[in-house]
Design a protein around this motif. Structure first.
Motif, PDB file in Angstrom:
ATOM      1  N   GLY A 133       0.813  -1.206   0.000  1.00  0.00           N
ATOM      2  CA  GLY A 133       0.000   0.000   0.000  1.00  0.00           C
ATOM      3  C   GLY A 133       0.846   1.254   0.000  1.00  0.00           C
ATOM      4  N   ASP A 134       0.525   2.193   0.890  1.00  0.00           N
ATOM      5  CA  ASP A 134       1.287   3.433   0.997  1.00  0.00           C
ATOM      6  C   ASP A 134       2.203   3.430   2.215  1.00  0.00           C
ATOM      7  OD1 ASP A 134      -0.347   4.025  -1.122  1.00  0.00           O
ATOM      8  OD2 ASP A 134      -0.852   6.035  -0.435  1.00  0.00           O
ATOM      9  N   THR A 135       2.450   2.239   2.760  1.00  0.00           N
ATOM     10  CA  THR A 135       3.416   2.122   3.854  1.00  0.00           C
ATOM     11  C   THR A 135       4.837   2.115   3.314  1.00  0.00           C
ATOM     12  OG1 THR A 135       1.880   0.947   5.308  1.00  0.00           O
ATOM     13  CG2 THR A 135       4.225   0.628   5.725  1.00  0.00           C
ATOM     14  N   LEU A 136       5.073   1.296   2.293  1.00  0.00           N
ATOM     15  CA  LEU A 136       6.410   1.156   1.707  1.00  0.00           C
ATOM     16  C   LEU A 136       6.314   1.229   0.195  1.00  0.00           C
ATOM     17  CD1 LEU A 136       9.457   0.498   1.914  1.00  0.00           C
ATOM     18  CD2 LEU A 136       8.818  -1.936   1.906  1.00  0.00           C
ATOM     19  N   PHE A 137       7.020   2.176  -0.382  1.00  0.00           N
ATOM     20  CA  PHE A 137       7.134   2.292  -1.831  1.00  0.00           C
ATOM     21  C   PHE A 137       8.499   1.784  -2.269  1.00  0.00           C
ATOM     22  CE2 PHE A 137       4.354   6.136  -0.881  1.00  0.00           C
ATOM     23  CZ  PHE A 137       3.173   5.510  -1.278  1.00  0.00           C
ATOM     24  N   ILE A 138       8.705   1.741  -3.559  1.00  0.00           N
ATOM     25  CA  ILE A 138      10.037   1.418  -4.073  1.00  0.00           C
ATOM     26  C   ILE A 138      10.866   2.700  -4.008  1.00  0.00           C
ATOM     27  CG2 ILE A 138      11.372   0.444  -5.973  1.00  0.00           C
ATOM     28  CD1 ILE A 138       9.231  -1.432  -4.644  1.00  0.00           C
ATOM     29  N   GLY A 139      11.824   2.709  -3.091  1.00  0.00           N
ATOM     30  CA  GLY A 139      12.680   3.879  -2.910  1.00  0.00           C
ATOM     31  C   GLY A 139      12.172   4.897  -1.917  1.00  0.00           C
ATOM     32  N   ASP A 140      11.026   4.648  -1.319  1.00  0.00           N
ATOM     33  CA  ASP A 140      10.435   5.665  -0.457  1.00  0.00           C
ATOM     34  C   ASP A 140       9.450   5.012   0.507  1.00  0.00           C
ATOM     35  OD1 ASP A 140       9.922   8.200   0.513  1.00  0.00           O
ATOM     36  OD2 ASP A 140       8.947   8.948  -1.287  1.00  0.00           O
ATOM     37  N   TYR A 181       5.085  -5.215  -3.566  1.00  0.00           N
ATOM     38  CA  TYR A 181       4.158  -4.645  -4.542  1.00  0.00           C
ATOM     39  C   TYR A 181       3.529  -3.392  -3.913  1.00  0.00           C
ATOM     40  CZ  TYR A 181       4.359  -9.082  -7.130  1.00  0.00           C
ATOM     41  OH  TYR A 181       4.767 -10.191  -7.846  1.00  0.00           O
ATOM     42  N   PRO A 182       3.997  -2.206  -4.264  1.00  0.00           N
ATOM     43  CA  PRO A 182       3.526  -0.982  -3.604  1.00  0.00           C
ATOM     44  C   PRO A 182       2.221  -0.454  -4.191  1.00  0.00           C
ATOM     45  CG  PRO A 182       5.174  -0.424  -5.225  1.00  0.00           C
ATOM     46  CD  PRO A 182       5.056  -1.936  -5.247  1.00  0.00           C
ATOM     47  N   GLY A 183       1.641   0.506  -3.465  1.00  0.00           N
ATOM     48  CA  GLY A 183       0.408   1.117  -3.937  1.00  0.00           C
ATOM     49  C   GLY A 183       0.633   2.177  -5.002  1.00  0.00           C
ATOM     50  N   HIS A 184       1.837   2.754  -5.047  1.00  0.00           N
ATOM     51  CA  HIS A 184       2.105   3.835  -6.000  1.00  0.00           C
ATOM     52  C   HIS A 184       3.545   3.802  -6.478  1.00  0.00           C
ATOM     53  CE1 HIS A 184      -1.721   5.908  -5.469  1.00  0.00           C
ATOM     54  NE2 HIS A 184      -1.578   5.776  -4.180  1.00  0.00           N
ATOM     55  N   GLY A 185       3.789   4.534  -7.568  1.00  0.00           N
ATOM     56  CA  GLY A 185       5.128   4.716  -8.087  1.00  0.00           C
ATOM     57  C   GLY A 185       5.378   6.184  -8.367  1.00  0.00           C
ATOM     58  N   ALA A 186       6.464   6.472  -9.076  1.00  0.00           N
ATOM     59  CA  ALA A 186       6.846   7.850  -9.373  1.00  0.00           C
ATOM     60  C   ALA A 186       5.702   8.586 -10.054  1.00  0.00           C
ATOM     61  CB  ALA A 186       8.078   7.861 -10.263  1.00  0.00           C
ATOM     62  N   GLY A 187       5.478   9.827  -9.602  1.00  0.00           N
ATOM     63  CA  GLY A 187       4.396  10.637 -10.148  1.00  0.00           C
ATOM     64  C   GLY A 187       3.255  10.817  -9.178  1.00  0.00           C
ATOM     65  N   SER A 188       3.189   9.963  -8.168  1.00  0.00           N
ATOM     66  CA  SER A 188       2.145  10.097  -7.148  1.00  0.00           C
ATOM     67  C   SER A 188       2.577  11.115  -6.098  1.00  0.00           C
ATOM     68  CB  SER A 188       1.885   8.749  -6.469  1.00  0.00           C
ATOM     69  OG  SER A 188       1.079   8.908  -5.327  1.00  0.00           O
ATOM     70  N   CYS A 190       1.707  10.841  -3.082  1.00  0.00           N
ATOM     71  CA  CYS A 190       1.638  10.150  -1.790  1.00  0.00           C
ATOM     72  C   CYS A 190       3.014   9.868  -1.204  1.00  0.00           C
ATOM     73  CB  CYS A 190       0.849   8.847  -1.933  1.00  0.00           C
ATOM     74  SG  CYS A 190      -0.902   9.112  -2.284  1.00  0.00           S
ATOM     75  N   GLY A 191       4.058  10.132  -1.974  1.00  0.00           N
ATOM     76  CA  GLY A 191       5.428   9.992  -1.495  1.00  0.00           C
ATOM     77  C   GLY A 191       6.268  11.059  -2.170  1.00  0.00           C
ATOM     78  N   LYS A 192       7.475  11.277  -1.683  1.00  0.00           N
ATOM     79  CA  LYS A 192       8.255  12.410  -2.193  1.00  0.00           C
ATOM     80  C   LYS A 192       9.412  12.011  -3.104  1.00  0.00           C
ATOM     81  CE  LYS A 192      11.406  12.745   1.769  1.00  0.00           C
ATOM     82  NZ  LYS A 192      11.998  13.641   2.780  1.00  0.00           N
TER      83      LYS A 192
END
Length: 469
Positions: A133-140, A181-188, A190-192
């Motif tokens: 989800g939005d707990t852990l992204f790839i790189g963020d 498997y994250p909830g978002h990638g670059a462009g969202s 929800c992460g910086k």
């Protein structure tokens, strides 16, 4: 066992389809749910669960419609939130049987209080995949400042501290070969600092993700993830409430939004509702001729993000102007972020408007070769992080994200040459300000990329970005 990522570039969002022995689950579905139902039907599977990682802010989830159409159970992490629908408020560690596999909920508060990840355990009892989800992204990791917009007593510092504990105590101890498997990638938003990659191993993230550095103290972690945050898009809290309280069935929303309106009906609807005219064509087509007062937010860019960021109020009545055959896509993409008040579209598009002899406005759009180097007033409407990384010297940075805060800096009597990175956002900016009476704005075709390539302009020294917001 099957796992499929269903990634939507417009929202930089990942939904997931999991199937085992005739039973399926969907994680964080988009609002248009028929593709999930069709996928399950083609595979002779029954959708049993809709797993939500949290109450989303950047899009309206399809959990309600999907549950109503399939009988699936909606599952969230621990929460006492009063919703407009039935759901299972699962406990930390609660397991759900899906065919021959098990899905374990891991409560990971921090992005929001109910935020949870889902761990997939295969037929042999092996932990294979983490739907983070939005707990852990790839790189963020997920930004911890959004939930405070909905729950007043929360602070971003408190949420950041909870996120530190969630990551250290519940995520990092998992096996290194688990696929994230994250909830978002670059462009969202929800992460910086998210990666363009949409999956990775947890082990590699432990090595490369700044937020998972084991040497970081809790205080250093909090400071690190709060640094570089900017205010979130204004529509986010409205989407959270729609996800909590409920919303119209998407079939009804799309049916209304795809109502064809002839010239007379279109003008009547415009006059009676004071609707916003949303022209979704390519920026250069818009420049060559458009209905006075219309906004240009093209389908060929980050459409949903810029609609939500610039229009903000999801209840705004909207009349659609689109390329022929694209009307339904516009209505769907508006509904994804809760803009359910599309009243219909201009039948025949701009061709019909022109043939009827109706008034047209144009936007002057010129390439860098026609500009006098370093002696023009340049408005750079990219994000501050982009501007800080590299910009034309003496250009004024007025980010599109916060254009309403910067109107006092623009002299209506001066000519400004407006650019973004490639030409998409500059036309959004110009179209909105033109509707507000700012007539002396000229589009720089090709944006900063073209200005830099031309070699005519002094460019600042490159500085590696620390945030993409």
């Amino acid at each position: 066992m099957k796992v499929e990522q269903m990634y939507t570039g417009c929202l930089a969002q990942g939904a997931y389809y999991i199937e085992s022995n005739g039973e399926a689950a969907i994680i964080d579905p988009l609002r248009e749910v028929d593709p999930y139902i069709k996928m399950a039907k083609e595979r002779n599977a029954q959708i049993k669960y809709v797993f939500e990682t949290h109450f989303h802010a950047d899009f309206v989830s399809g959990h309600i419609d999907l549950a109503q159409k399939t009988g699936a159970k909606i599952v969230y992490g621990p929460t006492e939130m009063k919703t407009g629908f039935d759901f299972i408020s699962a406990t930390d560690g609660q397991e759900f049987r899906l065919g021959n596999v098990v899905i374990r909920l891991i409560h990971t508060p921090g992005h929001t209080m109910e935020s949870s990840c889902y761990l997939l355990i295969d037929e042999n009892g092996r932990e294979t995949s983490l739907f983070s989800g939005d707990t852990l992204f790839i790189g963020d990791v997920g930004r911890p400042d959004l939930a405070q917009k909905v729950i007043a007593e929360l602070t971003q510092e408190k949420l950041a501290g909870l996120l530190f504990e969630s990551l250290r105590n519940k995520i990092m101890p998992l096996p290194n070969d688990v696929i994230v498997y994250p909830g978002h990638g670059a462009g969202s938003a929800c992460g910086k600092m998210m990666s363009n990659e949409t999956t990775d191993t947890l082990g590699h993230q432990k090595e490369t993700n700044y937020a998972l550095d084991p040497k970081l103290t809790k205080e250093q972690f909090i400071d690190s993830i709060l640094t570089g945050l900017t205010p979130p898009p204004g529509y986010f809290p409205q989407n959270v409430l729609l996800n909590i309280k409920g919303y119209q069935a998407i079939d009804h929303v799309i049916e209304k939004g795809t109502t064809p309106l002839g010239i007379e009906a279109f003008e009547t609807a415009w006059e009676e509702t004071s609707a916003l005219l949303l022209d979704t064509r390519d920026a250069q087509k818009f420049a060559r001729g458009h209905i006075p007062g219309s906004f240009n937010i093209g389908l060929d860019g980050s459409f949903a993000n810029w609609v939500g960021t610039t229009i903000v109020d999801v209840k705004t009545p909207i009349l659609i102007i689109a390329e022929e055959g694209k009307e339904e896509e516009v209505a769907i993409r508006l509904a994804r972020i809760g803009f359910d008040n599309a009243l219909g579209y201009l039948k025949g598009g701009m061709w019909a408007w022109e043939q009827a002899g109706k008034q047209l406005h144009t936007v002057k759009s010129i390439g860098p070769e026609r500009l006098e180097e370093n002696h023009v007033d340049l408005l750079d409407v990219r994000r501050k992080s982009e501007y800080n990384t590299e910009h034309v010297l003496h250009a004024i940075n007025l980010p599109l994200d916060y254009f309403k805060n910067n109107l006092s800096e623009i002299d209506k009597n001066k000519i400004y040459y407006v650019h973004c990175r490639s030409g998409y956002r500059s036309m959004v900016f110009i179209s909105i300000l033109r509707s507000m009476g700012y007539e002396n704005l000229v589009d720089v075709k090709g944006g900063f990329n073209a200005l830099k390539t031309s070699g005519k302009f002094d460019i600042s020294n490159y500085v590696a970005p620390t945030t993409m917001l």
